[in-house]
Design a protein around this motif. Sequence first.
Motif, short mmCIF file in Angstrom:
data_model
loop_
_atom_site.label_atom_id
_atom_site.label_comp_id
_atom_site.label_asym_id
_atom_site.label_seq_id
_atom_site.Cartn_x
_atom_site.Cartn_y
_atom_site.Cartn_z
N ILE A 26 70.00 84.15 8.53
CA ILE A 26 69.19 84.46 9.72
C ILE A 26 68.05 83.46 9.75
O ILE A 26 67.12 83.54 8.95
N MET A 27 68.16 82.49 10.65
CA MET A 27 67.30 81.30 10.59
C MET A 27 66.21 81.30 11.65
O MET A 27 66.48 81.16 12.84
N PRO A 28 64.96 81.44 11.24
CA PRO A 28 63.85 81.29 12.19
C PRO A 28 63.47 79.82 12.33
O PRO A 28 63.79 78.99 11.47
N TRP A 29 62.79 79.49 13.42
CA TRP A 29 62.20 78.16 13.55
C TRP A 29 60.99 78.22 14.45
O TRP A 29 60.75 79.21 15.15
N CYS A 30 60.21 77.16 14.41
CA CYS A 30 58.97 77.14 15.18
C CYS A 30 58.69 75.73 15.66
O CYS A 30 58.88 74.76 14.91
N THR A 31 58.26 75.62 16.90
CA THR A 31 57.75 74.37 17.45
C THR A 31 56.23 74.48 17.48
O THR A 31 55.68 75.42 18.07
N PRO A 37 50.19 76.87 22.76
CA PRO A 37 50.63 77.82 21.75
C PRO A 37 51.96 77.42 21.11
O PRO A 37 52.71 76.61 21.65
N GLU A 38 52.22 78.01 19.94
CA GLU A 38 53.47 77.76 19.23
C GLU A 38 54.60 78.56 19.86
O GLU A 38 54.37 79.61 20.49
N ILE A 39 55.83 78.06 19.69
CA ILE A 39 57.02 78.79 20.11
C ILE A 39 57.89 79.01 18.88
O ILE A 39 58.33 78.04 18.25
N ALA A 40 58.12 80.26 18.53
CA ALA A 40 58.96 80.58 17.38
C ALA A 40 60.13 81.44 17.84
O ALA A 40 60.01 82.23 18.78
N HIS A 41 61.25 81.32 17.13
CA HIS A 41 62.44 82.07 17.50
C HIS A 41 63.25 82.40 16.25
O HIS A 41 63.23 81.67 15.26
N VAL A 42 63.97 83.51 16.32
CA VAL A 42 64.92 83.87 15.27
C VAL A 42 66.09 84.62 15.91
O VAL A 42 65.92 85.32 16.91
N GLY A 43 67.28 84.42 15.35
CA GLY A 43 68.45 85.13 15.85
C GLY A 43 68.96 84.56 17.16
O GLY A 43 68.82 83.37 17.44
N MET A 44 69.54 85.43 17.99
CA MET A 44 70.17 84.99 19.23
C MET A 44 69.22 85.06 20.42
O MET A 44 68.34 85.92 20.47
N ILE A 61 67.85 94.74 16.27
CA ILE A 61 67.33 93.47 16.76
C ILE A 61 68.41 92.39 16.65
O ILE A 61 68.96 92.15 15.57
N LEU A 62 68.70 91.75 17.77
CA LEU A 62 69.65 90.64 17.79
C LEU A 62 68.93 89.28 17.74
O LEU A 62 69.49 88.30 17.24
N GLY A 63 67.73 89.25 18.24
CA GLY A 63 66.97 88.01 18.25
C GLY A 63 65.58 88.25 18.82
O GLY A 63 65.31 89.31 19.40
N ALA A 64 64.71 87.28 18.63
CA ALA A 64 63.34 87.43 19.13
C ALA A 64 62.71 86.07 19.35
O ALA A 64 63.04 85.09 18.65
N ASN A 80 57.88 85.77 11.04
CA ASN A 80 58.40 86.17 9.73
C ASN A 80 58.61 87.68 9.62
O ASN A 80 59.52 88.13 8.91
N GLU A 81 57.78 88.45 10.29
CA GLU A 81 57.93 89.91 10.24
C GLU A 81 59.28 90.33 10.82
O GLU A 81 60.01 91.15 10.25
N ILE A 82 59.61 89.75 11.96
CA ILE A 82 60.87 90.12 12.61
C ILE A 82 62.05 89.58 11.81
O ILE A 82 63.08 90.26 11.68
N THR A 83 61.92 88.39 11.24
CA THR A 83 62.98 87.84 10.40
C THR A 83 63.26 88.75 9.21
O THR A 83 64.43 89.00 8.86
N ALA A 84 62.20 89.25 8.59
CA ALA A 84 62.37 90.14 7.43
C ALA A 84 63.11 91.42 7.83
O ALA A 84 63.99 91.90 7.10
N VAL A 85 62.75 91.96 8.99
CA VAL A 85 63.41 93.18 9.46
C VAL A 85 64.89 92.90 9.76
O VAL A 85 65.76 93.72 9.43
N MET A 86 65.19 91.74 10.35
CA MET A 86 66.58 91.41 10.63
C MET A 86 67.38 91.25 9.34
O MET A 86 68.54 91.66 9.25
#
Length: 483
Positions: A372-377, A381-388, A434-437, A449-455
């Motif tokens: 389950i791979m998060p990333w951030c630009t 403001p920053e843009i971060a995403h994880v999942g679908m 959660i499928l993605g965020a 990171n909080e949402i990634t941990a929950v996923m």
Amino acid sequence: MKPEMMIQPMDQFNQVLFQNTHPARHQNPTPKPVYDLVVIGAGSSGLVTSVGAAQMGARVALIERMFMGGCCLNFGCVPSKALIRSARVAYELGRAKHYGICTGESLAVDFASVMRRVRQIRAKISYNDSVETISNKGVDVFLGEAHFIDKDHIEVANAVLPFKLAAITAGGRPMSPRIDGIDSSEIITSKTLFTLTELPSAMAVIGGGPIGCEMAQAFARFGTKVTIFHAHDHLLDKEDADAAELIQNRFKAEGIQVLLNSRVRRGKVHGKQKTLYYIQNGEERHITVDAVLAGAGRKPSVEDLRLENVGVEYDPKRGIHIDDHLRTTNKRIFSAGEICMKWKFTHAAEASAQLLLQNALLGHKKRLSDLIMPWCTYTDPEIAHVGMYEKEAVAKGYQVETVTQPMSAIDRAITDSETEGFVRVHLQKGKNRILGASIIAKHAGEMINEITAVMNAGGALNLLSKTIYPYPTQSEAIKRVSE
């Protein structure tokens, strides 16, 4: 290009960097009769693979062509984030009056000092990845070009290394656009960006992906007149259109000229200036700048390895072909990191290296697709995403329920005057999973990171609703979504 030409100016900090990552007096060790694992490439994935294997008791050789630490340390994450930090300070000082603070009439950016700080930070961190540090962890470090001789041997600097297993972690390099009339040496890439000591008065950034957007905003905040060219409808193509629009609007507010659906066709060099001719909406126009920065992504470094000698399939765009267990088309050769993966992130390289170790040395069957791979630009403001993303989830047959919490309704964001953005969560309808965020916020990279941990714990949204958040925090937006 010779290594010393890529680390300029050769001040006290770059001398330390060079001594750590490509020491001129380094003597390659005498090869062992056979290595359990030979690793090609000392970037993030190569370092994790080689050190991890040595800690497991394997006889390990690590080969690096240029600089220990790879792109992340030398030309990527470390120097770019140091640069962005200085740019954010400049921006905040420019807005100090908004917070009731008077700083004087004008703001002066000493760009030479900014870059000196970047070099200082890079040099300090470089010891962690140095030849000395990795050698002391039980790894034989070889500097030089590597290529496969046959199914059992790799050559480097006139030495032959017999191997039982091999790992290709050679990473990638920046793509530089071909512009008729402008030599490629006149175009700045991430490999030459941090040699700058003078601030360009005007800069064109080719490509509106993460690298292009981060650097466009940073240089604009230092005072450069920045124009960013992007071939598609909105910047940051992977992100939702409204998230990209938010960044575009911020860019325009900060004086960045955003040219969407545009392509640079040709150019002309006159002295230190470059004129770019581009097509937008069917019309040819032009601008004149001091510097052109390539921000259009990266490509895998698959050339010169002689992969044909060992039956490893690859192509120049996709890189090395691997299965879901990181094995190449040669069962004794594995690969990890951006040379073989769609994820071009340091943390993805490290995570894949950990899987490689388990699969190659312990015989496990860990799957890359399970990560389950998060990333951030790191724009502001920053843009971060994880999942679908929603469209991905729908394409895979999920019924999706999307919940969006604007940052403008979060008390801490209001007190900080950082109300741009939102937290958006995509749920599997009826199952509360959660499928993605996506998060667009000042500190989205920390919040995701909080949402990634929950996923990773199964993705149940109620895990967040049970969590007590300190008040006031911007991450309270995540709890609002769960409620």
